[in-house]
Design an enzyme around this catalytic site. Structure first.
Site, PDB file in Angstrom:
ATOM      1  N   LYS A  29      99.960  55.250 -53.116  1.00  0.00           N
ATOM      2  CA  LYS A  29      99.897  54.766 -54.504  1.00  0.00           C
ATOM      3  C   LYS A  29      98.458  54.984 -54.968  1.00  0.00           C
ATOM      4  CE  LYS A  29      99.040  51.846 -57.215  1.00  0.00           C
ATOM      5  NZ  LYS A  29      98.140  52.112 -58.377  1.00  0.00           N
TER       6      LYS A  29
ATOM      7  N   GLY B  93      90.261  48.920 -51.929  1.00  0.00           N
ATOM      8  CA  GLY B  93      90.087  48.467 -53.301  1.00  0.00           C
ATOM      9  C   GLY B  93      89.260  47.202 -53.318  1.00  0.00           C
ATOM     10  N   SER B  94      89.446  46.423 -54.358  1.00  0.00           N
ATOM     11  CA  SER B  94      88.596  45.247 -54.547  1.00  0.00           C
ATOM     12  C   SER B  94      89.001  44.110 -53.605  1.00  0.00           C
ATOM     13  CB  SER B  94      88.710  44.780 -56.000  1.00  0.00           C
ATOM     14  OG  SER B  94      90.058  44.461 -56.291  1.00  0.00           O
ATOM     15  N   THR B  95      88.046  43.248 -53.349  1.00  0.00           N
ATOM     16  CA  THR B  95      88.284  42.114 -52.457  1.00  0.00           C
ATOM     17  C   THR B  95      89.349  41.189 -53.048  1.00  0.00           C
ATOM     18  OG1 THR B  95      86.116  42.274 -51.451  1.00  0.00           O
ATOM     19  CG2 THR B  95      87.161  40.112 -51.375  1.00  0.00           C
TER      20      THR B  95
ATOM     21  N   ILE C  55      91.998  41.852 -54.983  1.00  0.00           N
ATOM     22  CA  ILE C  55      93.358  42.380 -54.785  1.00  0.00           C
ATOM     23  C   ILE C  55      93.679  42.417 -53.286  1.00  0.00           C
ATOM     24  CG2 ILE C  55      94.915  44.333 -55.217  1.00  0.00           C
ATOM     25  CD1 ILE C  55      94.068  43.466 -57.866  1.00  0.00           C
ATOM     26  N   GLY C  56      92.679  42.686 -52.476  1.00  0.00           N
ATOM     27  CA  GLY C  56      92.883  42.695 -51.020  1.00  0.00           C
ATOM     28  C   GLY C  56      93.390  41.358 -50.512  1.00  0.00           C
TER      29      GLY C  56
ATOM     30  N   GLU D  89      90.108  47.808 -46.713  1.00  0.00           N
ATOM     31  CA  GLU D  89      88.745  48.320 -46.943  1.00  0.00           C
ATOM     32  C   GLU D  89      88.356  47.846 -48.330  1.00  0.00           C
ATOM     33  OE1 GLU D  89      86.929  49.824 -44.850  1.00  0.00           O
ATOM     34  OE2 GLU D  89      88.290  50.683 -43.374  1.00  0.00           O
TER      35      GLU D  89
ATOM     36  N   CYS E 234      81.881  51.829 -52.655  1.00  0.00           N
ATOM     37  CA  CYS E 234      82.013  50.540 -51.979  1.00  0.00           C
ATOM     38  C   CYS E 234      80.790  50.247 -51.121  1.00  0.00           C
ATOM     39  CB  CYS E 234      83.272  50.534 -51.139  1.00  0.00           C
ATOM     40  SG  CYS E 234      83.415  52.004 -50.137  1.00  0.00           S
TER      41      CYS E 234
ATOM     42  N   GLU F 231      79.734  42.462 -56.586  1.00  0.00           N
ATOM     43  CA  GLU F 231      79.729  43.925 -56.629  1.00  0.00           C
ATOM     44  C   GLU F 231      79.799  44.362 -58.095  1.00  0.00           C
ATOM     45  OE1 GLU F 231      83.395  45.849 -55.319  1.00  0.00           O
ATOM     46  OE2 GLU F 231      82.162  47.286 -54.238  1.00  0.00           O
TER      47      GLU F 231
END
Ligand code: NAP
Ligand code: MG
Length: 505
Positions: free
Chosen positions: A189, A242-244, A246-247, A264, A298, A399
């Protein structure tokens, strides 16, 4: 005579007006006819149109991947054959290198040099895993008595691979190469703004002979298609970059089906310049560390800590060179800093800079949207350096994901380590010193997955890449990634001559 297979997988031009989904070995329109426009961030103009996957398309992709894994032969191929196919993918990518570079630039607005490096690395990832998988094997473990333990590595299954927009092709390669090397099937995706090179990579996989259903690519909304894949019962693993924020959501949702998860995530990486550093090398490396890829990395080294004895010299040289960075035509080899992905991201970056100023910080250079002749409708931000900051400020804690460096002074090694580690993140880090003992000592105390010592580069095939703390877990780009796409099966057998009778009945 052409075989049916060759006809079906014949390559289209890399660059074209319209790109389709890749499901079950075919290019397909989305089932509901959805299409969206992808923008060239450098100009703000249309780059191409793309089929937009819906949940129904994602379901079809999962069924194709599941079927390929459960009933197909990819995972059962001799490892040499899978390895050859990965090399073939790399070979086709090499033959279309310039086209892939051009397409990546068109979709991201990144500079030519950055795109060339990233496309080359994507190719080398496939070559690396073509080799690595041949040596990836189980073990025979010693056991007491007449028992033997043999372990085998089996592919983990169907993997949803959700990737960000900052390195679209390279992230797709980091995900697809180890997974299919291990024998998994994947549903990739891509990030909504940047699906083009991932779709072409899916086509290249088909052209190279990867069987139908093993590699599927479904650009669609993360909150919709991405979330659907994360919750799907027939998906065995989610690999997310991706971002923390959404992780965390993905990890929580994946727990419902106990999927394997690798994350990651974001970073706010420290860059420490000691008083004994080669200051010119530290300046050049630090410029690259934050302004490469327009800071949309990142592992961007966005927090600079400079020893008080060399602070004035470092800052003077760093600012002088920051002002010399060239923005503009991404296709020019002289451009250092490319565009920002979109207007939203530009606003996020500017918001952080404004918040720092409101908190009392000083902008030494940059600090606003860049206006560039010929690119007035694109998204550009001036390389920015901010001082008079502290660890309470949002711009120092969070970030920014843009070309913004914050700089602080420190007094001694202990304080430098404390400041570097005073973050929720732990992805990259860099230190500049001529003292080898200090470099080793400090490296061991830094809470980060990657330490760059007198070096501005962080990612090479074969070197583990990944984070500590809220930068996620799991390592990519290396041998151990293959462990994360496999399960270990432990087989214990008895070879004694007398039958076993544990209950002694
Ligand atoms: P993002 O907003 O977290 O999105 C990443 C991917 O997740 C996109 O494909 C996105 O789709 C999808 N997504 C969004 N919401 C989702 C949901 N609820 N469920 C499932 N998937 C969902 O990150 P980004 O803005 O694309 O990229 C920037 C971030 O990536 C930064 O934080 C950066 O540090 C991180 N990053 C980390 C690494 C690393 O190796 N550690 C490398 C590169 C980037 P849509 O595009 O459709 O929203
Ligand atoms: Mg996002």
């Amino acid at each position: 005579m052409e075989t049916l297979k060759e006809q079906k997988f014949a390559a289209l031009d890399t660059k074209r007006e319209f790109y389709q989904l890749i499901i079950n070995g075919e290019r397909k329109d989305s089932l509901n006819g959805g299409v969206y426009t992808v923008i060239n961030p450098a100009t703000g103009e249309k780059a191409a149109e793309v089929s937009k996957a819906s949940i129904e398309d994602a379901e079809e992709a999962v069924r194709a991947a599941r079927n390929a894994f459960d009933h197909g032969n990819w995972r059962h191929f001799p490892v040499n054959k899978r390895s050859r196919t990965l090399n073939k993918i790399a070979g086709i990518m090499r033959s279309r290198f310039n086209e892939l570079v051009e397409l990546e630039i068109l979709n991201t607005g990144k500079s030519l040099a950055a795109a060339q490096g990233q496309v080359m690395q994507a190719i080398e990832d496939f070559e690396f895993y073509a080799g690595a998988i041949v040596g990836h094997r189980g073990a025979v473990n010693s056991m007491p008595g007449s028992f033997q333990n043999v372990t085998e590595k089996e592919p983990v299954g169907v993997c949803a691979q959700i990737i960000p927009w900052n390195y679209p092709l390279m992230m797709a390669a980091w995900k697809i190469a180890p997974a299919i090397a291990a024998g998994c099937s994947v549903i990739v995706k891509p990030a909504s703004p940047t699906p083009l090179t991932a779709l072409v990579l899916g086509e290249i996989c088909m052209e190279a002979g990867v069987p139908a259903g093993v590699v599927n690519v479904v650009p669609g909304a993360g909150s919709d298609v991405g979330n659907f894949l994360v919750e799907h019962r027939d998906v065995d693993k989610v690999a997310f970059t991706g971002s923390t924020a959404i992780g965390k959501d993905i990890m929580a949702k994946a727990s419902q089906t106990l999927k394997r998860v690798t994350l990651e995530l974001g970073g706010k990486s420290p860059n420490i310049i000691f008083e004994d550093a080669d200051i010119d090398a530290a300046v050049d490396g630090s410029l690259f560390g934050i302004f490469y890829n327009s800071g949309q990395s990142c592992e961007a080294r966005s927090r600079l800590y400079v020893h008080e004895h060399v602070y004035d010299e470092f800052i003077a040289k760093f600012i002088e060179k920051t002002k010399r960075l060239k923005l503009g035509n991404p296709f020019s080899k002289d451009t250092h800093v490319g565009a920002i992905i979109n207007r939203d991201q530009l606003n996020v970056i500017d918001g952080y800079v404004k918040s720092a100023v409101a908190d009392g910080a000083t902008v030494l250079t940059g600090g606003k949207e860049a206006k560039i002749d010929g690119y007035e409708n694109g998204f550009w931000y001036e390389p920015t350096v901010i001082i008079n900051v502290n660890h309470e400020m949002e711009a120092v804690k969070e970030e920014i994901f843009g070309p913004v460096a914050v700089v602080m002074e420190f007094k001694d090694e202990k304080e430098a380590i404390h400041l570097a580690n005073d973050s929720q993140y732990g992805l990259g880090s860099a230190l500049w010193t001529k003292d080898h003992a200090r470099a080793t000592r400090v490296s061991k105390q830094i809470e980060a997955g990657i330490v760059m010592i007198n070096c501005p580069f962080s990612a090479f095939p074969g070197t583990p890449f990944g984070g500590y703390k809220q930068s996620g877990f799991g390592r990519e780009l290396c041998i151990e990634t293959l462990d994360l796409y496999t399960e270990t099966k432990s087989m214990i057998s008895y070879y004694g001559s007398r039958p076993l009778n544990p209950f002694a009945l």
